[in-house]
Design an enzyme around this catalytic site. Structure first.
Site, PDB file in Angstrom:
ATOM      1  N   HIS A 182      17.621 -37.102  -7.319  1.00 35.26           N
ATOM      2  CA  HIS A 182      17.058 -37.561  -6.038  1.00 35.26           C
ATOM      3  C   HIS A 182      15.556 -37.328  -6.015  1.00 35.26           C
ATOM      4  O   HIS A 182      14.968 -37.160  -4.948  1.00 35.26           O
ATOM      5  CB  HIS A 182      17.788 -36.882  -4.885  1.00 35.26           C
ATOM      6  CG  HIS A 182      19.237 -37.250  -4.849  1.00 35.26           C
ATOM      7  ND1 HIS A 182      19.699 -38.428  -4.326  1.00 35.26           N
ATOM      8  CD2 HIS A 182      20.333 -36.616  -5.346  1.00 35.26           C
ATOM      9  CE1 HIS A 182      21.023 -38.502  -4.479  1.00 35.26           C
ATOM     10  NE2 HIS A 182      21.423 -37.401  -5.097  1.00 35.26           N
ATOM     11  N   ARG A 232       3.720  -0.264  -4.947  1.00 35.30           N
ATOM     12  CA  ARG A 232       3.495  -0.798  -3.600  1.00 35.30           C
ATOM     13  C   ARG A 232       2.182  -1.570  -3.501  1.00 35.30           C
ATOM     14  O   ARG A 232       1.856  -2.113  -2.439  1.00 35.30           O
ATOM     15  CB  ARG A 232       3.481   0.352  -2.575  1.00 35.30           C
ATOM     16  CG  ARG A 232       4.755   1.167  -2.577  1.00 35.30           C
ATOM     17  CD  ARG A 232       4.643   2.291  -1.582  1.00 35.30           C
ATOM     18  NE  ARG A 232       4.635   1.795  -0.227  1.00 35.30           N
ATOM     19  CZ  ARG A 232       5.703   1.600   0.516  1.00 35.30           C
ATOM     20  NH1 ARG A 232       6.882   1.853   0.017  1.00 35.30           N
ATOM     21  NH2 ARG A 232       5.585   1.149   1.743  1.00 35.30           N
ATOM     22  N   LYS A 234       5.871  -4.192  -4.228  1.00 34.97           N
ATOM     23  CA  LYS A 234       7.315  -4.005  -4.183  1.00 34.97           C
ATOM     24  C   LYS A 234       7.861  -4.117  -2.767  1.00 34.97           C
ATOM     25  O   LYS A 234       8.887  -4.734  -2.526  1.00 34.97           O
ATOM     26  CB  LYS A 234       7.643  -2.630  -4.760  1.00 34.97           C
ATOM     27  CG  LYS A 234       9.111  -2.273  -4.757  1.00 34.97           C
ATOM     28  CD  LYS A 234       9.810  -3.017  -5.848  1.00 34.97           C
ATOM     29  CE  LYS A 234      11.295  -2.711  -5.916  1.00 34.97           C
ATOM     30  NZ  LYS A 234      11.988  -3.753  -6.673  1.00 34.97           N
ATOM     31  N   TRP A 263      -2.695  -2.682  -1.673  1.00 37.83           N
ATOM     32  CA  TRP A 263      -2.398  -4.107  -1.821  1.00 37.83           C
ATOM     33  C   TRP A 263      -3.263  -4.781  -0.763  1.00 37.83           C
ATOM     34  O   TRP A 263      -3.039  -4.618   0.433  1.00 37.83           O
ATOM     35  CB  TRP A 263      -0.917  -4.382  -1.560  1.00 37.83           C
ATOM     36  CG  TRP A 263      -0.525  -5.795  -1.887  1.00 37.83           C
ATOM     37  CD1 TRP A 263      -0.152  -6.279  -3.110  1.00 37.83           C
ATOM     38  CD2 TRP A 263      -0.465  -6.905  -0.983  1.00 37.83           C
ATOM     39  NE1 TRP A 263       0.123  -7.621  -3.026  1.00 37.83           N
ATOM     40  CE2 TRP A 263      -0.053  -8.030  -1.747  1.00 37.83           C
ATOM     41  CE3 TRP A 263      -0.718  -7.064   0.374  1.00 37.83           C
ATOM     42  CZ2 TRP A 263       0.116  -9.292  -1.178  1.00 37.83           C
ATOM     43  CZ3 TRP A 263      -0.563  -8.323   0.937  1.00 37.83           C
ATOM     44  CH2 TRP A 263      -0.145  -9.422   0.169  1.00 37.83           C
ATOM     45  N   GLU A 322       7.912 -14.891 -11.303  1.00 38.30           N
ATOM     46  CA  GLU A 322       7.343 -13.661 -10.759  1.00 38.30           C
ATOM     47  C   GLU A 322       6.670 -12.802 -11.834  1.00 38.30           C
ATOM     48  O   GLU A 322       5.577 -12.296 -11.615  1.00 38.30           O
ATOM     49  CB  GLU A 322       8.486 -12.869 -10.108  1.00 38.30           C
ATOM     50  CG  GLU A 322       8.080 -11.590  -9.427  1.00 38.30           C
ATOM     51  CD  GLU A 322       9.249 -10.903  -8.734  1.00 38.30           C
ATOM     52  OE1 GLU A 322      10.403 -11.170  -9.106  1.00 38.30           O
ATOM     53  OE2 GLU A 322       9.006 -10.107  -7.818  1.00 38.30           O
ATOM     54  N   GLU A 339      17.588 -17.452  -8.436  1.00 40.20           N
ATOM     55  CA  GLU A 339      17.186 -16.098  -8.793  1.00 40.20           C
ATOM     56  C   GLU A 339      16.594 -16.046 -10.201  1.00 40.20           C
ATOM     57  O   GLU A 339      15.573 -15.387 -10.425  1.00 40.20           O
ATOM     58  CB  GLU A 339      18.387 -15.150  -8.651  1.00 40.20           C
ATOM     59  CG  GLU A 339      18.140 -13.716  -9.043  1.00 40.20           C
ATOM     60  CD  GLU A 339      16.989 -13.019  -8.305  1.00 40.20           C
ATOM     61  OE1 GLU A 339      16.464 -13.575  -7.322  1.00 40.20           O
ATOM     62  OE2 GLU A 339      16.582 -11.932  -8.755  1.00 40.20           O
ATOM     63  N   LYS A 363      12.755 -14.842 -10.967  1.00 38.79           N
ATOM     64  CA  LYS A 363      12.419 -13.753 -11.910  1.00 38.79           C
ATOM     65  C   LYS A 363      11.393 -14.238 -12.922  1.00 38.79           C
ATOM     66  O   LYS A 363      10.416 -13.566 -13.204  1.00 38.79           O
ATOM     67  CB  LYS A 363      13.658 -13.280 -12.678  1.00 38.79           C
ATOM     68  CG  LYS A 363      14.622 -12.345 -12.011  1.00 38.79           C
ATOM     69  CD  LYS A 363      14.132 -10.988 -11.655  1.00 38.79           C
ATOM     70  CE  LYS A 363      13.506 -10.972 -10.302  1.00 38.79           C
ATOM     71  NZ  LYS A 363      14.329 -10.642  -9.181  1.00 38.79           N
ATOM     72  N   ASN A 414      -1.600   2.147   5.660  1.00 40.60           N
ATOM     73  CA  ASN A 414      -0.728   1.059   5.223  1.00 40.60           C
ATOM     74  C   ASN A 414      -0.348   0.289   6.471  1.00 40.60           C
ATOM     75  O   ASN A 414       0.301   0.838   7.366  1.00 40.60           O
ATOM     76  CB  ASN A 414       0.522   1.635   4.539  1.00 40.60           C
ATOM     77  CG  ASN A 414       1.584   0.579   4.292  1.00 40.60           C
ATOM     78  OD1 ASN A 414       1.278  -0.607   4.190  1.00 40.60           O
ATOM     79  ND2 ASN A 414       2.826   1.010   4.173  1.00 40.60           N
ATOM     80  N   GLY A 415      -0.761  -0.987   6.549  1.00 40.34           N
ATOM     81  CA  GLY A 415      -0.450  -1.784   7.728  1.00 40.34           C
ATOM     82  C   GLY A 415      -1.593  -2.737   8.021  1.00 40.34           C
ATOM     83  O   GLY A 415      -2.472  -2.945   7.181  1.00 40.34           O
ATOM     84  N   CYS A 462       0.847  -1.179   0.000  1.00 43.88           N
ATOM     85  CA  CYS A 462       0.000   0.000   0.000  1.00 43.88           C
ATOM     86  C   CYS A 462       0.891   1.241   0.000  1.00 43.88           C
ATOM     87  O   CYS A 462       1.913   1.288   0.684  1.00 43.88           O
ATOM     88  CB  CYS A 462      -0.931   0.085   1.201  1.00 43.88           C
ATOM     89  SG  CYS A 462      -2.099  -1.270   1.286  1.00 43.88           S
TER      90      CYS A 462
HETATM   91  O1  M6R Z   1      12.982  -4.625  -0.280  1.00 47.03           O
HETATM   92  P1  M6R Z   1      13.571  -5.978  -0.022  1.00 47.03           P
HETATM   93  O2  M6R Z   1      14.865  -6.178  -0.723  1.00 47.03           O
HETATM   94  O3  M6R Z   1      13.669  -6.317   1.434  1.00 47.03           O
HETATM   95  O4  M6R Z   1      12.533  -7.000  -0.682  1.00 47.03           O
HETATM   96  C1  M6R Z   1      12.717  -8.384  -0.545  1.00 47.03           C
HETATM   97  C2  M6R Z   1      11.804  -9.139  -1.478  1.00 47.03           C
HETATM   98  O5  M6R Z   1      10.468  -8.838  -1.212  1.00 47.03           O
HETATM   99  C3  M6R Z   1      12.092  -8.817  -2.956  1.00 47.03           C
HETATM  100  O6  M6R Z   1      13.421  -9.045  -3.286  1.00 47.03           O
HETATM  101  C4  M6R Z   1      11.198  -9.678  -3.879  1.00 47.03           C
HETATM  102  O7  M6R Z   1      11.548 -11.021  -3.767  1.00 47.03           O
HETATM  103  C5  M6R Z   1      11.308  -9.192  -5.309  1.00 47.03           C
HETATM  104  N1  M6R Z   1      10.017  -8.826  -5.802  1.00 47.03           N
HETATM  105  C6  M6R Z   1      11.868 -10.189  -6.236  1.00 47.03           C
HETATM  106  O8  M6R Z   1      12.032  -9.684  -7.527  1.00 47.03           O
END
Ligand code: M6R
Length: 606
Positions: free
Chosen positions: A502, A27, A601, A75, A486, A479, A483, A99-100, A2
């Site tokens: 395994h 956000r 984010k 969000w 996501e 990673e 990506k 936000n919270g 949010c």
């Molecule tokens: O702001 P942060 O680096 O603490 O965020 C951590 C994760 O939420 C962030 O890296 C998330 O996995 C990304 N959306 C991945 O691309």
């Protein structure tokens, strides 16, 4: 999660709020809304969906001008995305954006219902605004103090009272909130990019702070209601940094900003060719006394931690543990006073990561934070900070922040190794020089991305795929796989290449894509064997390896060649084509690259 904004001054509040919300849409984007102070009361317009839906709604409303208002991009936590669950939530006298999470909203709702309040949404925020209303007898500060005293949970709030149409009340507990300083105008925001068009001067609210924001000034009160001063900071990000700058997506722009981000992050930390952390307390003597390093983070930042672990153990021979913050905080980790906890976070606001930091501190273990956002909660709570200089990262998928997190971890590992006598000065200098030129090394990967585009076009209809690799390549598999899923919504899993037989190899049948990463000389042949095993079972293999590597016949359908580079630093180069592969897959599949579904984010709730 949010985003909230507030504006009071001489401009059209609606325009400033929409500008700010656009910058904060990363956000959360389930709904958006604004509340504007106008003659005769507060006018609220809100809508499920992206900000553009709100814009269209506002365009047909012909609202009276207002120069004070609050806004929200959501969000969803409590209640599905819908018009009625959207913020702001209001009573005839009070309007709030939040936000919270209010944890005890159920009990509060029952009490308010008994007093005659009715509820139309499923949200905790509607309960909060009605609680504030129930405490309001003409004194906003008193009402907020009393109401928030009954609340359990986290909140960043911007509040408008009908009786005070020129004032925004901003309150913070466990969720990020800043105020921006203008000339005859002032601002409230969840994050710096929302302010950059208007001002770079801001102050960060501390835990329990309340700010009274008018066009003439900002007054701060601490959790006890005492007037306090808060430091004024200046953001060194410019407005362009938060714009797409001609790129179709922020993600592509940010991938292309990686060479500059690497240079900005590494070069100020090299002195006479040697890595210099520039943290006076972390002397070589202190580094020698570290027993175990714990790297704690979430998501992509945690994957950077995996590369950090491998670098620290390889170079400095110090045991390093990597933890997912949400596990670390609840698993009663074994920590010693001579350990070091390294917290990694782009936003500096991730709720689980912040909680992990606090846990480490409560056990008396020193905490070093690697953070991108200056003045963020994690930066303020840590004992030592190493900022990454990636500039604002807007796309939900983290790219440039990841690369500079790895850079800082390499610098740390190199200094640690040198301090402990595991690396000679000459070798430390050589590796540091290699790190310094990483920006140059990755540039060709950005320039010649035609092959990656082609591969994306070949694999665009893939339902599911596997990434495999060993050592550093395993960390990169995780990673690369994150990506891809996501942003392109292709199911994908990452495995240590040797682990495949395994269990997982039973999933490899005709045509299943396997992305094999083989950049590490020490285990090259082993990984090639693993790739071959999948190929023999019908997999379509894309092999990522180096220019000079000899690839036996029949191992791969496609080979992506990287330039020869230090094995240790290869993740900095390898990640680029993996990011681009995910990017082009998402574009070809028609996905919303910068705002993938269900995500936000900055994850400021558990
Ligand atoms: O702001 P942060 O680096 O603490 O965020 C951590 C994760 O939420 C962030 O890296 C998330 O996995 C990304 N959306 C991945 O691309």
């Amino acid at each position: 999660m949010c985003g909230i904004v507030g504006y009071v001054g001489k401009r059209s509040a609606q325009d400033v709020l929409l500008d700010g919300l656009e910058k904060l849409e990363y956000r959360g984007y389930d709904s958006a809304g604004v509340a504007l102070a106008q003659e005769g009361g507060i006018r609220v317009v809100k809508s499920k969906g992206r900000l553009d839906v709100l814009r269209q709604k506002l365009a047909v409303q012909a609202l009276a001008e207002s120069s004070c208002g609050i806004g929200h991009t959501r969000w969803a936590t409590h209640g599905e995305p819908s018009d009625v669950n959207s913020h702001p939530h209001s009573t005839p006298r009070v309007s709030i954006v939040h936000n919270g999470i209010i944890e005890n909203y159920g009990a509060l709702k029952e009490r308010l219902a008994a007093r005659g309040y009715t509820f139309e949404s499923e949200t905790d925020t509607e309960v909060l605004v009605k609680l504030i209303d129930s405490c309001y007898h003409g004194e906003p500060l008193q009402a907020l103090h009393e109401a928030l005293g009954m609340v359990r949970g986290s909140y960043a709030l911007a509040v408008l009272f009908k009786d005070f149409p020129d004032t925004i009340f901003a309150v913070k507990k466990e969720s990020p909130l800043i105020v921006g300083w203008g000339e005859g105008e002032n601002f409230v925001a969840s994050d710096i990019p929302a302010l950059l068009k208007y001002t770079r001067d801001y102050s960060v609210l501390e835990e329990g702070d309340l700010a009274v924001v008018t066009a003439q000034g900002i007054r701060f009160y601490n959790a006890f209601g005492e007037p306090v001063e808060r430091q004024r900071l200046t953001a060194d990000w410019d407005q362009e940094a938060a714009e797409k700058g001609g790129y179709p997506h922020f993600m592509l722009k940010e991938i292309n900003e990686q060479p500059a981000a690497i240079t900005a992050t590494v070069s100020p930390r090299v002195e006479d060719g040697m890595p210099d952390l520039r943290i006076p307390e972390l002397t070589d003597e202190r580094l020698r006394s570290i027993r175990t390093v714990h790297l704690v983070a979430c998501g992509t930042a945690m994957h950077a931690g995996m590369v950090g672990k491998a670098a620290i153990e390889t170079l400095a021979r110090v045991p390093a543990e990597v933890d997912i913050a949400s596990e670390f905080r609840y698993r009663d980790p074994i920590l010693n006073k001579d350990d070091l906890v390294i917290i990694i976070s782009q936003s500096g606001e991730t709720s689980d990561t912040l909680a992990a930091l606090k846990l480490a501190k409560s056990r008396g273990v020193p905490v070093l934070a690697i953070v991108n956002v200056v003045g963020s909660s994690i930066a303020r709570a840590a004992d030592y900070i190493l900022y990454t200089y990636a500039g604002p990262e807007i796309a939900v998928a983290s790219t440039k922040a990841y690369v500079v997190q790895m850079c800082v971890l390499y610098l740390f590992a190199l200094r640690l190794a040198y301090a402990r006598g595991e690396l000679e000065k000459a070798e430390t200098k050589r590796l540091t020089a290699e790190l310094l030129r990483a920006g140059e090394v990755i540039k060709p990967r950005l320039d010649d991305c035609e092959q990656i585009k082609y591969l994306a076009s070949r694999f665009v209809n893939t339902q599911s795929c596997f990434f495999i690799g060993r050592g550093f390549d395993y960390a990169l598999s995780l990673e690369g796989s994150l990506k891809l899923k996501e942003i392109s919504y292709v199911h994908s899993d990452a495995y240590a290449a040797g682990e495949l037989k395994h269990g997982t190899i039973s999933l490899i049948t005709d045509g299943v894509p396997v992305i094999a990463l083989a950049t590490q000389k020490k285990v090259y042949e082993k990984t090639i064997s693993n790739a071959k095993e999948t190929k023999s079972r019908g997999a379509r293999v894309i092999l990522f390896t180096t220019k000079d590597a000899v690839v036996p016949e029949g191992v791969a359908d496609y080979i992506v060649r990287l330039d020869e580079y230090e094995d240790l630093l290869m993740p900095l180069q390898l990640i680029v084509p993996l990011q681009l592969f995910a990017y082009y897959m998402a574009v070809l599949r028609g996905c919303d690259v910068d705002k993938p579904r269900n995500l936000a984010k900055s994850v400021t709730v558990e």
